[in-house]
Write an enzyme that holds these catalytic residues in place. Structure first.
Site, short mmCIF file in Angstrom:
data_model
loop_
_atom_site.label_atom_id
_atom_site.label_comp_id
_atom_site.label_asym_id
_atom_site.label_seq_id
_atom_site.Cartn_x
_atom_site.Cartn_y
_atom_site.Cartn_z
N ASP A 23 40.59 43.99 43.21
CA ASP A 23 41.31 42.99 42.41
C ASP A 23 40.81 42.96 40.96
OD1 ASP A 23 43.06 41.15 44.43
OD2 ASP A 23 41.29 41.96 45.43
N HIS A 25 42.80 43.52 38.25
CA HIS A 25 43.85 42.81 37.50
C HIS A 25 43.84 43.17 36.02
CE1 HIS A 25 45.51 40.13 40.62
NE2 HIS A 25 44.29 40.18 41.15
N ASP A 63 45.31 45.89 43.62
CA ASP A 63 45.48 45.08 42.40
C ASP A 63 44.61 45.59 41.26
OD1 ASP A 63 47.40 43.52 43.55
OD2 ASP A 63 46.19 41.72 43.73
N HIS A 132 50.17 42.83 43.53
CA HIS A 132 50.50 42.75 42.10
C HIS A 132 50.94 44.09 41.54
CE1 HIS A 132 49.29 38.65 40.70
NE2 HIS A 132 48.71 38.66 41.89
N HIS A 218 44.71 45.11 51.90
CA HIS A 218 44.98 44.11 50.87
C HIS A 218 45.97 43.10 51.44
CE1 HIS A 218 44.94 43.05 46.48
NE2 HIS A 218 46.07 42.44 46.82
N HIS A 246 42.51 41.38 48.02
CA HIS A 246 43.50 40.31 47.86
C HIS A 246 42.88 38.92 47.70
CE1 HIS A 246 47.42 38.54 47.79
NE2 HIS A 246 47.25 37.86 48.90
N HIS A 248 40.29 36.36 46.29
CA HIS A 248 39.54 36.44 45.04
C HIS A 248 38.14 35.85 45.11
CE1 HIS A 248 42.86 37.37 41.86
NE2 HIS A 248 43.00 38.08 42.97
#
Length: 650
Positions: A23, A25, A63, A132, A218, A246, A248
């Site tokens: 993650d 991002h 992600d 995402h 995920h 997934h 956080h």
């Protein structure tokens, strides 16, 4: 194993060392002048730890990007970092044993990138996609497909046929240590739960023993309602370790599942994408060391993450102290909040690591649980005084008020109108479910009409579920209107007195919202399968009850050199020197002995906005819940296919 291989007698040439993260991002809030760099800075630190710890590979749990179609700026910065930190002359020590045509079916070259003669890979990166950055739009292309095409990432675990899932592991070997890597990229939780229950998820297990089995996935791990998460018990017991993306909140230290006996490591995100409590836990990546059937995972606390302090205060506990039953209550609560914020800013300074790249301006989230709407003040105006001192002054304060609905407030169904709708339906030649719904609301008394959802929403919901067999329609339509309602009410001056008037105004936008909803549903249905997964809305919630206390003693990482593998034309370049470094770590060691076990089939806002949240939460709670082979590797992978079904079927 990573502290002293000489003292423990463990040969580094027999140990697979992997950096684990999830993650990332990249591109989150990239246009924000204050927080725009956060995701890139954290990812660069992760890659630096891979270099410093002389890892054999990097595994990412999904992600990598914040959106499915990242900006050119985000793509450019990502590829530049991957080129800087993962390309070079370092010898690759991992022997690839499985059929690459199966492992990388969707890639251009159908080969692992470090065996591509056109690439010069020093550290191979293996990644699945998340919700995402999943494939979307024309061609069902993910941003990870672009990185795979350019040779920077080994993209695995991508599924285009969602009627069944057949996972063939990536088989890697270093000395006598053998690792089987299974990948399951993001699939809608409802759909995945059904696939497990219908015994349509298959994992191919190597027939010979001695493999250390890792699965990267995920999905929702926390229970967010029936079929809205992946229960750990649904996964096969022959797995040794699961890297769970997934979620956080950082729970990177492996946790043993008491039923299946495998371990689960949840790395969490490297950047805070919401102001939920779980995001305030220290961000980490980790070094996974595997020696035959033993493993340990050493967490590394990231030093470049923006400090984030979250606190929830129930004003009922301070009622007597603040004398909230008299005087200017709003002014008293505002003064109390100011004092709390100053304390939180001071605490945030304690999270500064001294790293020159770490942002100094903290994220602050103070949640005030109020007893009455009169205790609420203008949070946006309050936050303006903290510009420059706090990274998120506009949403620094949030209010929460628990609302209860008595039984008499629940509107009963208008039975006469429903009977009339069915009578007309039986007389009609069309006989469509949505017509029954439409007629019902046309005939129902005014006091039995929907207050929040437009009538057209349930009409469309009926049509999608009956005609399209879209099991995700209810969730996506309700969440769409929930989001629209909250966006409409944010920025409004909302009180209990004017809430009905505002909702009436919200209903006045029904036509425009309905058209946008149809576009949203149609765009999501144009994926790999006509009934393909719907990308879920962010589930991050300020009400997460998450906590973890990590203590990391300092240890020295292993930097033992290893002999180079033959690389053809790359042979004469020399190898990169391993760097001595100190990492923060905690140890989990597991003995696995001879693993000859037989495999059996197993089965945010003001109180009035909070009222909208409560409505939707209650509504959601009451809803019904052929591949070519290369031939050259066929002898290296003897697989047996095993089907796994959920324990719920017993």
């Amino acid at each position: 194993m990573s502290d002293s291989t000489q003292n423990t007698g463990i040969d580094p040439d027999e140990t697979i060392k992997i950096l684990v993260a999830s993650d990332i991002h990249l591109g989150f809030n990239e246009k924000d002048p204050v927080r725009g760099e956060d995701s890139f800075v954290a990812f660069e630190e992760v890659l630096q730890h891979a270099i410093e710890n002389d890892v054999d590979a990097i595994i990412l749990g999904g992600d990598l990007f914040h959106v499915a179609n990242p900006s050119t700026n985000t793509l450019n910065r990502c590829t530049r970092m991957l080129k800087t930190y993962t390309l070079g002359d370092k010898p690759i020590k991992l022997e690839f044993l499985s059929d690459q045509n199966e492992n990388f079916l969707e890639s251009l070259n159908r080969t692992v990138n470090y065996e591509d003669p056109n690439m010069n890979i020093a550290i191979p990166v293996f990644s699945i996609h998340g919700n995402h950055d999943d494939p979307s739009g024309f061609g069902r292309i993910s941003s990870l497909d672009l990185l795979s095409t350019n040779g920077y990432v080994n993209y695995f675990g991508k599924w285009t046929d969602l009627t069944k899932i057949n996972i063939s592991p990536i088989l890697l070997k270093k000395g006598e240590t053998k690792m089987a890597l299974y990948g399951l990229s993001y699939i809608g939780d409802h759909r995945l739960a059904r696939l497990f229950n219908e015994a349509k998820v298959f994992l191919e297990k190597p027939e010979d023993s001695g493999w250390f089995n890792i699965m990267v996935l995920h999905q929702n791990r926390a229970d967010r309602g029936p079929k809205n998460y992946l229960p750990e018990k649904s996964l096969p017991g022959f797995l040794d370790l699961i890297i769970w993306g997934h979620e956080h909140d950082c729970r990177i230290i492996p946790e043993e599942n008491p039923l299946k006996k495998f371990y689960v490591s949840q790395p969490g995100s490297t950047v805070a994408t919401s102001l939920a409590e779980g995001e305030s836990i220290d961000k980490c990546c980790g070094i996974l060391s595997i020696h035959r059937n033993q493993f340990r995972l050493d967490p590394i606390r990231l030093q470049t993450v923006r400090p984030f302090i979250f606190e929830s205060v129930n004003l009922a506990d301070y009622s007597d102290e603040l004398q909230l039953d008299e005087g200017d209550v709003q002014e008293k609560v505002q003064a109390f909040a100011a004092e709390k914020v100053e304390e939180m800013i001071a605490r945030a300074k304690e999270k500064l690591s001294g790293n020159e790249k770490q942002p100094k301006v903290p994220l602050i989230r103070l949640r005030l649980e109020i007893m009455d709407v009169d205790q609420q003040f203008n949070a946006i105006r309050f936050g303006q005084r903290y510009n420059g001192r706090v990274a998120n002054p506009q949403d620094m304060i949030t209010f929460k008020k628990k609302l209860t609905r008595v039984k008499d407030e629940v509107k009963p169904l208008d039975k006469e109108a429903l009977d009339e709708a069915y009578k007309n339906q039986r007389a009609s030649t069309a006989r469509r479910a949505e017509e029954v719904v439409e007629r019902y609301f046309r005939e129902a008394d005014e006091d039995k009409q929907l207050e929040l959802l437009p009538n057209k929403s349930l009409t469309e919901l009926s049509k999608r579920m009956v005609d399209y067999e879209d099991d995700d329609a209810a969730e996506n339509i309700i969440k769409y209107y929930e989001k629209q309602a909250l966006q409409f009410l944010e920025g409004q001056v909302v009180t209990e007195d004017n809430l009905d008037e505002l909702l009436a105004e919200f209903h006045g936008k029904e036509g425009e919202m309905h058209n946008n909803m149809l576009k949203m549903l149609d765009s999501r249905s144009q994926k790999a399968d006509p009934s393909d997964r719907m990308r879920s809305f962010d589930h991050d919630d300020d009400d997460k009850d998450l906590d973890m206390d990590l203590k990391f003693p300092q240890i020295k990482a292993s930097t033992a050199s290893v002999p180079a593998r033959g690389r053809g034309s790359r042979g004469g370049r020399g190898s990169r020197a391993a760097a001595n470094t100190t990492t923060t770590s905690n140890t989990t060691t597991r003995g696995r002995g001879g693993r000859g076990k037989a495999v059996a089939a197993s089965s945010n806002g003001n109180s009035s906005v909070a009222k909208i949240d409560t409505f939707f939460s209650g509504l959601a709670a009451n809803r019904s819940s052929a591949k070519p082979g290369t031939g050259s590797r066929a002898s290296s992978r003897n697989m047996s296919r095993v089907v796994y079904v959920s324990d719920d079927d017993d």
